[in-house]
Design an enzyme around this catalytic site. Structure first.
Site, PDB file in Angstrom:
ATOM      1  N   TRP A 152     -10.397   8.393  -5.010  1.00 15.06           N
ATOM      2  CA  TRP A 152     -10.572   7.001  -4.622  1.00 15.06           C
ATOM      3  C   TRP A 152     -11.283   6.956  -3.262  1.00 15.06           C
ATOM      4  CZ3 TRP A 152      -9.989   6.751  -9.161  1.00 15.06           C
ATOM      5  CH2 TRP A 152      -9.100   5.985  -9.914  1.00 15.06           C
ATOM      6  N   ASN A 156     -13.846   1.826 -10.220  1.00 17.50           N
ATOM      7  CA  ASN A 156     -12.920   2.378 -11.193  1.00 17.50           C
ATOM      8  C   ASN A 156     -12.675   1.337 -12.279  1.00 17.50           C
ATOM      9  OD1 ASN A 156     -10.802   4.054 -12.391  1.00 17.50           O
ATOM     10  ND2 ASN A 156      -9.394   2.532 -11.563  1.00 17.50           N
ATOM     11  N   GLU A 157     -13.181   1.604 -13.475  1.00 19.09           N
ATOM     12  CA  GLU A 157     -12.967   0.790 -14.667  1.00 19.09           C
ATOM     13  C   GLU A 157     -13.392  -0.667 -14.498  1.00 19.09           C
ATOM     14  OE1 GLU A 157      -9.428   3.457 -16.666  1.00 19.09           O
ATOM     15  OE2 GLU A 157      -8.854   1.528 -15.770  1.00 19.09           O
ATOM     16  N   TYR A 208      -7.541   6.400 -23.463  1.00 18.56           N
ATOM     17  CA  TYR A 208      -6.107   6.119 -23.478  1.00 18.56           C
ATOM     18  C   TYR A 208      -5.775   5.334 -24.750  1.00 18.56           C
ATOM     19  CZ  TYR A 208      -6.371   7.380 -18.533  1.00 18.56           C
ATOM     20  OH  TYR A 208      -6.593   8.032 -17.343  1.00 18.56           O
ATOM     21  N   GLU A 244     -11.704  10.288 -17.623  1.00 17.40           N
ATOM     22  CA  GLU A 244     -10.243  10.215 -17.596  1.00 17.40           C
ATOM     23  C   GLU A 244      -9.740  10.324 -19.024  1.00 17.40           C
ATOM     24  OE1 GLU A 244      -8.226   6.949 -15.794  1.00 17.40           O
ATOM     25  OE2 GLU A 244      -9.659   6.718 -14.150  1.00 17.40           O
ATOM     26  N   TRP A 252      -6.654  13.099 -16.547  1.00 18.34           N
ATOM     27  CA  TRP A 252      -5.817  12.271 -15.668  1.00 18.34           C
ATOM     28  C   TRP A 252      -4.361  12.627 -15.931  1.00 18.34           C
ATOM     29  CZ3 TRP A 252      -7.031   8.463 -12.056  1.00 18.34           C
ATOM     30  CH2 TRP A 252      -5.945   7.775 -11.535  1.00 18.34           C
TER      31      TRP A 252
END
Length: 447
Positions: free
Chosen positions: A156, A272-273, A346, A379, A406
């Site tokens: 990050w 991020n995303e 995911y 991820e 991740w």
């Protein structure tokens, strides 16, 4: 000469009598602790800052290595494979000294050239490493990553707050009502990220650094929205806000200026995303074009990517395949100032089964190949861990340039890093199965 060699031999034999546990630090600049390791391990200098207890060869080979390293300038000694009965995985050869990053990473067709070598790679994610206040903890993480062959760490590059925290808490940018936004370049600000970059380079790791979070964790877009009076649920307003985008670019310019000459940075990542639920895909596509071009205007040496989850791609009819989150993956990858594509995986969070993973990986790898750009599965995680092996095999079979699980987990004197259910901890059997073995397979894959 005889005396110095005898002293070297004496030091080598001291390793056998030592007490430090496996993989513990045993030396380095400012190190004042013990320098001797448990039986079966020896203290290997990885760089001037860090030496580590690693599995050793026979005493005879360790003796030769120790003496010749100092007297004969011997570069390499081949060791016999070692095993452990503790259940913790160990490398089969002594870990070589870390190699500093000396050249900028770049795309090379559908793979990457990393530190001068075109290769496939495995990496991982650590959102928390830039928020550590202990340099030794940062060094320990990178020594462990290097020892198991991981090449790239995603961190990050943001930490936004709406109230200034107390002393001892790291933050990078503040949005406090009544005050102008402040970028913290102090010792509890971006100087902590400075050390992450420094340590990564010394240990031979490259970094993907992103600039904002779609989510409220560590501030992100919600922190901007709260300050600028934008909707807390409608992301479209953030992408369209001149004030928010101006401050976002100001933050980008501050971070890029610190590291634009550092080859340790693998790539800059927009967010991020990033998502824009229900908006036209043109909103994000235009934002990606504008922001990536802005970064390239500041820094032409590093790659740029989006950091998105991979939504909006042909291959299926369920939610992740569609453009509902404002993403047209292929159209975004066509942008000239985007160097490679990313996707996350995911299935459980998306209402899918783990069997969803292989076609998801295959679709993105094929689309990237058609565009002549690399693709990273950036991820991935599952509570059903054996599924990960299927996904990792799909990565190998599809020609995916790299994958980054991740998330990385490690243990320190104060305890373990955060476990969100997907964490895989260094030194465990699970780490050997899902990380170390796959990292070796990716490294061995011919380009």
């Amino acid at each position: 000469m005889k005396l110095s060699i005898l002293l070297s031999i004496s030091s080598a034999f001291a390793v056998v009598k030592a007490s430090l546990p496996a993989y513990a630090q045993c030396g380095g600049v400012n190190w004042s602790g013990d320098s001797s390791c448990a039986s079966g391990f020896y203290c290997l200098k990885q760089n001037e800052w860090y030496s580590q207890c690693v599995p050793g060869a026979s005493m005879f080979l360790r003796l030769i290595y120790h003496v010749c390293l100092t007297k004969c300038h011997l570069a390499t000694v081949t060791a016999k494979p070692t095993t452990t009965t503790s259940g913790s995985p160990v490398p089969t050869t002594p870990v070589p000294p870390a190699t500093s990053i000396t050249s900028f990473a770049k795309a090379d067709g559908n793979v990457f050239n990393i530190n001068g070598k075109s290769q496939y790679f495995m990496g991982t994610n650590s959102y928390w490493i830039g928020f550590f206040t202990s340099n030794s903890d940062v060094d320990l993480v990178f020594s462990h990553l290097a020892s198991t062959g991981l090449k790239v760490l995603r961190v990050w590059g943001f930490n936004d707050v709406n109230t200034i925290p107390g002393a001892g808490t790291v933050w990078f940018q503040s949005f406090v009502q009544g005050s102008a936004p402040t970028i913290n370049t102090g010792p509890e600000g971006l100087q902590r990220l400075d050390y992450v970059v420094e340590s990564a380079g010394k240990h031979g790791l490259s970094l993907i650094i992103n600039f904002v979070n779609n989510w409220a964790d560590y501030g992100g877009i919600p922190a901007y929205n709260k300050y600028y009076g934008l909707s807390s649920t409608n992301r479209t307003e953030w992408y369209a806000s001149a004030a928010a985008q101006s401050q976002y670019q100001k933050y980008i310019s501050t971070v890029v200026a610190r590291y634009k000459n550092s080859p340790t940075v693998f790539a800059w990542e927009l967010a991020n995303e990033p998502r824009c639920n229900g908006c036209p895909t043109s909103v994000l596509t235009n934002w990606i074009k504008t922001t990536s071009a802005y970064i390239k205007s500041l820094d032409s040496k590093h790659m740029v990517t989006t950091g998105d989850e991979g939504f909006g791609i042909a291959g299926g009819t369920s939610y992740p395949w569609g453009p509902g989150e404002g993403i047209d993956w292929v159209e975004n990858l066509k942008i000239s100032t985007i160097d490679f594509g990313t996707a996350h995986l995911y299935p459980e969070s998306w209402g899918e089964q783990d069997s969803f993973g292989k076609p998801w990986i295959d679709a993105h790898a094929a689309a990237a190949k058609a565009l002549g750009k690399p693709f990273i599965l950036e991820e991935y995680g599952s509570s059903t861990k054996p599924s990960i092996l299927t996904w990792e095999q799909a990565v190998l079979d599809s020609g995916t340039a790299g994958d980054m699980y991740w998330q990385y987990g490690d243990s320190f004197s104060w305890g373990q890093t955060h476990n969100d259910g997907n964490s895989i901890y260094y030194g465990t059997d699970m780490y050997k199965t899902y990380v170390q073995d796959h990292a070796a397979a990716m490294a061995a894959k011919a380009v």
